[in-house]
Design an enzyme around this catalytic site. Structure first.
Site, PDB file in Angstrom:
ATOM      1  N   ARG A   9     -20.644 -11.750  10.352  1.00 23.46           N
ATOM      2  CA  ARG A   9     -20.273 -12.001   8.949  1.00 23.46           C
ATOM      3  C   ARG A   9     -21.139 -11.133   8.014  1.00 23.46           C
ATOM      4  NH1 ARG A   9     -22.275 -12.991   4.091  1.00 23.46           N
ATOM      5  NH2 ARG A   9     -23.675 -14.604   4.899  1.00 23.46           N
ATOM      6  N   ASP A  10     -22.401 -11.434   7.914  1.00 27.80           N
ATOM      7  CA  ASP A  10     -23.256 -10.704   6.966  1.00 27.80           C
ATOM      8  C   ASP A  10     -23.354  -9.229   7.363  1.00 27.80           C
ATOM      9  OD1 ASP A  10     -24.965 -10.333   4.802  1.00 27.80           O
ATOM     10  OD2 ASP A  10     -26.325 -11.939   5.366  1.00 27.80           O
TER      11      ASP A  10
ATOM     12  N   HIS B 231     -32.849 -17.754   5.176  1.00 22.73           N
ATOM     13  CA  HIS B 231     -32.045 -16.549   5.430  1.00 22.73           C
ATOM     14  C   HIS B 231     -32.788 -15.369   4.819  1.00 22.73           C
ATOM     15  CE1 HIS B 231     -27.907 -14.531   5.443  1.00 22.73           C
ATOM     16  NE2 HIS B 231     -28.522 -13.798   4.536  1.00 22.73           N
TER      17      HIS B 231
ATOM     18  N   HIS C  68     -33.708 -11.251   4.487  1.00 18.46           N
ATOM     19  CA  HIS C  68     -33.343  -9.836   4.693  1.00 18.46           C
ATOM     20  C   HIS C  68     -34.637  -9.042   4.798  1.00 18.46           C
ATOM     21  CE1 HIS C  68     -28.886  -9.538   4.069  1.00 18.46           C
ATOM     22  NE2 HIS C  68     -29.120 -10.814   3.800  1.00 18.46           N
TER      23      HIS C  68
ATOM     24  N   CYS D 245     -25.792  -6.623   1.310  1.00 20.10           N
ATOM     25  CA  CYS D 245     -25.050  -7.320   0.263  1.00 20.10           C
ATOM     26  C   CYS D 245     -24.232  -6.259  -0.450  1.00 20.10           C
ATOM     27  CB  CYS D 245     -26.005  -8.004  -0.709  1.00 20.10           C
ATOM     28  SG  CYS D 245     -25.177  -8.647  -2.170  1.00 20.10           S
TER      29      CYS D 245
ATOM     30  N   ASN E  83     -30.389  -8.021   7.554  1.00 24.39           N
ATOM     31  CA  ASN E  83     -31.042  -9.312   7.768  1.00 24.39           C
ATOM     32  C   ASN E  83     -32.193  -9.127   8.739  1.00 24.39           C
ATOM     33  OD1 ASN E  83     -28.094  -9.850   7.142  1.00 24.39           O
ATOM     34  ND2 ASN E  83     -28.936 -11.923   7.069  1.00 24.39           N
TER      35      ASN E  83
HETATM   36  N1  COA Z   1      -8.759 -15.665   0.725  1.00 24.49           N
HETATM   37  C1  COA Z   1      -7.764 -14.774   0.587  1.00 24.49           C
HETATM   38  N2  COA Z   1      -7.391 -14.241  -0.592  1.00 24.49           N
HETATM   39  C2  COA Z   1      -8.032 -14.677  -1.676  1.00 24.49           C
HETATM   40  C3  COA Z   1      -9.075 -15.612  -1.604  1.00 24.49           C
HETATM   41  C4  COA Z   1      -9.440 -16.106  -0.335  1.00 24.49           C
HETATM   42  N3  COA Z   1     -10.427 -16.975  -0.173  1.00 24.49           N
HETATM   43  N4  COA Z   1      -9.523 -15.838  -2.837  1.00 24.49           N
HETATM   44  C5  COA Z   1      -8.814 -15.059  -3.671  1.00 24.49           C
HETATM   45  N5  COA Z   1      -7.915 -14.357  -2.956  1.00 24.49           N
HETATM   46  C6  COA Z   1      -6.955 -13.380  -3.452  1.00 24.49           C
HETATM   47  C7  COA Z   1      -6.014 -13.944  -4.488  1.00 24.49           C
HETATM   48  O1  COA Z   1      -4.899 -14.498  -3.821  1.00 24.49           O
HETATM   49  C8  COA Z   1      -5.657 -12.738  -5.291  1.00 24.49           C
HETATM   50  O2  COA Z   1      -4.731 -11.951  -4.589  1.00 24.49           O
HETATM   51  P1  COA Z   1      -3.629 -11.079  -5.377  1.00 24.49           P
HETATM   52  O3  COA Z   1      -4.396 -10.054  -6.151  1.00 24.49           O
HETATM   53  O4  COA Z   1      -2.826 -10.471  -4.266  1.00 24.49           O
HETATM   54  O5  COA Z   1      -2.907 -12.037  -6.232  1.00 24.49           O
HETATM   55  C9  COA Z   1      -6.962 -11.946  -5.309  1.00 24.49           C
HETATM   56  O6  COA Z   1      -7.688 -12.377  -4.136  1.00 24.49           O
HETATM   57  C10 COA Z   1      -7.798 -12.202  -6.531  1.00 24.49           C
HETATM   58  O7  COA Z   1      -7.952 -13.588  -6.687  1.00 24.49           O
HETATM   59  P2  COA Z   1      -8.834 -14.253  -7.822  1.00 24.49           P
HETATM   60  O8  COA Z   1      -8.712 -15.728  -7.719  1.00 24.49           O
HETATM   61  O9  COA Z   1      -8.503 -13.597  -9.131  1.00 24.49           O
HETATM   62  O10 COA Z   1     -10.267 -13.945  -7.373  1.00 24.49           O
HETATM   63  P3  COA Z   1     -11.222 -12.748  -7.730  1.00 24.49           P
HETATM   64  O11 COA Z   1     -10.572 -11.416  -7.642  1.00 24.49           O
HETATM   65  O12 COA Z   1     -11.965 -13.124  -8.962  1.00 24.49           O
HETATM   66  O13 COA Z   1     -12.192 -12.860  -6.467  1.00 24.49           O
HETATM   67  C11 COA Z   1     -13.508 -14.012  -4.862  1.00 24.49           C
HETATM   68  C12 COA Z   1     -13.082 -13.922  -6.300  1.00 24.49           C
HETATM   69  C13 COA Z   1     -14.781 -14.841  -4.794  1.00 24.49           C
HETATM   70  C14 COA Z   1     -12.429 -14.684  -4.042  1.00 24.49           C
HETATM   71  C15 COA Z   1     -13.743 -12.612  -4.312  1.00 24.49           C
HETATM   72  O14 COA Z   1     -14.547 -11.869  -5.174  1.00 24.49           O
HETATM   73  C16 COA Z   1     -14.377 -12.633  -2.946  1.00 24.49           C
HETATM   74  O15 COA Z   1     -13.776 -13.020  -1.953  1.00 24.49           O
HETATM   75  N6  COA Z   1     -15.624 -12.131  -2.874  1.00 24.49           N
HETATM   76  C17 COA Z   1     -16.364 -12.026  -1.657  1.00 24.49           C
HETATM   77  C18 COA Z   1     -17.754 -12.502  -1.877  1.00 24.49           C
HETATM   78  C19 COA Z   1     -18.573 -12.308  -0.634  1.00 24.49           C
HETATM   79  O16 COA Z   1     -18.215 -12.713   0.450  1.00 24.49           O
HETATM   80  N7  COA Z   1     -19.717 -11.629  -0.782  1.00 24.49           N
HETATM   81  C20 COA Z   1     -20.598 -11.331   0.284  1.00 24.49           C
HETATM   82  C21 COA Z   1     -21.223 -12.515   0.893  1.00 24.49           C
HETATM   83  S1  COA Z   1     -22.334 -13.398  -0.124  1.00 24.49           S
HETATM   84 ZN    ZN Z   2     -27.501 -12.192   3.621  1.00 23.18          ZN
END
Ligand code: COA
Ligand code: ZN
Length: 319
Positions: free
Chosen positions: A16-17, A208, A210, A241, A250
């Site tokens: 994952r990370d 956790h 890094h 990140c 990490n």
């Molecule tokens: N799984 C699948 N698709 C998802 C989703 C999820 N959990 N959450 C949102 N989406 C999709 C929406 O359906 C939408 O799709 P579309 O553009 O085709 O309509 C799109 O993503 C945007 O959705 P929205 O609700 O506007 O979210 P956003 O763009 O503001 O994104 C997060 C917010 C948090 C979902 C997104 O930024 C994310 O997944 N970030 C990852 C964070 C992460 O893991 N970081 C590293 C680890 S800490």
């Molecule tokens: Zn981390």
């Protein structure tokens, strides 16, 4: 060698990370094969993948296929990172053992990583907690930037404890304090861990780290001093990140296990098996990994005496 025999509990987060930061898409079958190998290594927990937006984290867009494809070993908790209700629903459809919710305790990093204010994140995560409650799935919350924010600098201990309190009130099972960008240092870690343990004795607490600035093992020792027994670690030292440039890997699992075994801790993890798994990584991701142990070997992996020395007389005076 000390006489300590404390049992520790390691959570492997490389798939994952680690994988979320890789430029190449690692084939689903290869992810599954690696996780199956990790399942035989003795971890308490494996963070398999994340159910995030595939646009945000394309490397993990195959989360369902990976969760369905792995062979789950009894006794291992299979957890996944979830940012919102949509992610929780996807995770529940795969019968995960635990969901790991995530938000940052600093406003700037939360906005960068999750595109929301902290209050918006909290509200969403409360919805997730309500959605997951009753499904028989444990809930852990990972608090990012708990030991420093790459945009705001120091984060006060009281801020971290306040967010812990808000989640504890919602009945979550565990909290992970994340040094997301390697800003923690040992005395800070000790103090934070002591205060967190004193205030939240009922919460399962995980650290956790890094290794961004080379302090991850030192910080681990400080956390151990404060009574922490659960740690996230990443095979090969992968990780980072996406929203904090330069935030490298990490703490490396094999280096952590190597050190802890030498000091008499029982990590549950088989070092030889972990080293074998780590050796597979460069071919999978197409580049070298940060692990020093993979390069240098264990401290007692001895080298043959150089041929030039073998013919020398037994004693030779240096003057
Ligand atoms: N799984 C699948 N698709 C998802 C989703 C999820 N959990 N959450 C949102 N989406 C999709 C929406 O359906 C939408 O799709 P579309 O553009 O085709 O309509 C799109 O993503 C945007 O959705 P929205 O609700 O506007 O979210 P956003 O763009 O503001 O994104 C997060 C917010 C948090 C979902 C997104 O930024 C994310 O997944 N970030 C990852 C964070 C992460 O893991 N970081 C590293 C680890 S800490
Ligand atoms: Zn981390």
């Amino acid at each position: 060698m000390t006489t300590q025999t404390h049992r520790l509990y390691l959570n492997e987060v490389a798939t994952r990370d680690g994988f979320q930061n890789e430029a190449v898409f690692i084939d689903t079958d290869e992810k599954i094969a690696l996780i199956d190998a990790l399942s035989a290594c003795g971890y308490a927990k494996i963070e398999v993948t994340s159910f995030t937006s595939p646009k945000a984290i394309p490397a993990l867009r195959d989360a369902e296929a990976v969760m369905h494809g792995i062979a789950r070993a009894p006794g291992v908790v299979y957890t996944v990172l979830v940012p919102n209700v949509r992610g929780a629903e996807r995770a529940l459809s795969c019968n995960v053992d635990e969901v790991n919710l995530v938000m940052s305790v600093s406003e700037s990093h939360n906005r960068a990583n999750l595109r929301m204010t902290r209050e918006q994140s909290f509200a969403q995560l409360v919805d997730v907690i309500d959605a997951v409650r009753g499904a028989g799935v444990a809930i852990n919350v990972s608090l990012s930037t708990a030991m420093g924010c790459p945009m705001e600098g120091d984060v006060s201990t009281s801020t971290v404890l306040d967010w812990m309190a808000r989640f504890a009130e919602r009945g979550v099972y565990g909290v992970t304090l994340c040094d997301t960008t390697g800003m923690a240092y040992p005395s800070q870690v000790r103090e934070l861990c002591e205060r967190a343990r004193a205030q939240f004795g009922a919460l399962e607490l995980t650290l956790h780290f890094h290794n961004t600035r080379g302090m991850a093992l030192a910080n681990t020792l400080a956390a151990l001093d404060a009574g922490i027994v659960r740690f996230d670690a990443s095979l090969g030292g992968l990780g980072g990140c996406p929203y904090a440039p330069g935030a490298t890997g990490n703490v490396c699992t094999e280096e952590l296990v190597h050190m802890l075994e030498l000091d008499g801790y029982d990590t549950g993890v088989n070092l030889a098996a972990v080293l074998d798994a780590a050796a597979r990584l460069p071919a999978l991701i197409g580049h070298d990994v940060p692990s020093q142990l993979l390069k240098a070997g264990r401290r007692t992996d001895l080298h043959p005496l150089p041929a030039s020395v073998q013919g020398m007389p037994e004693q030779r005076a240096f003057s």
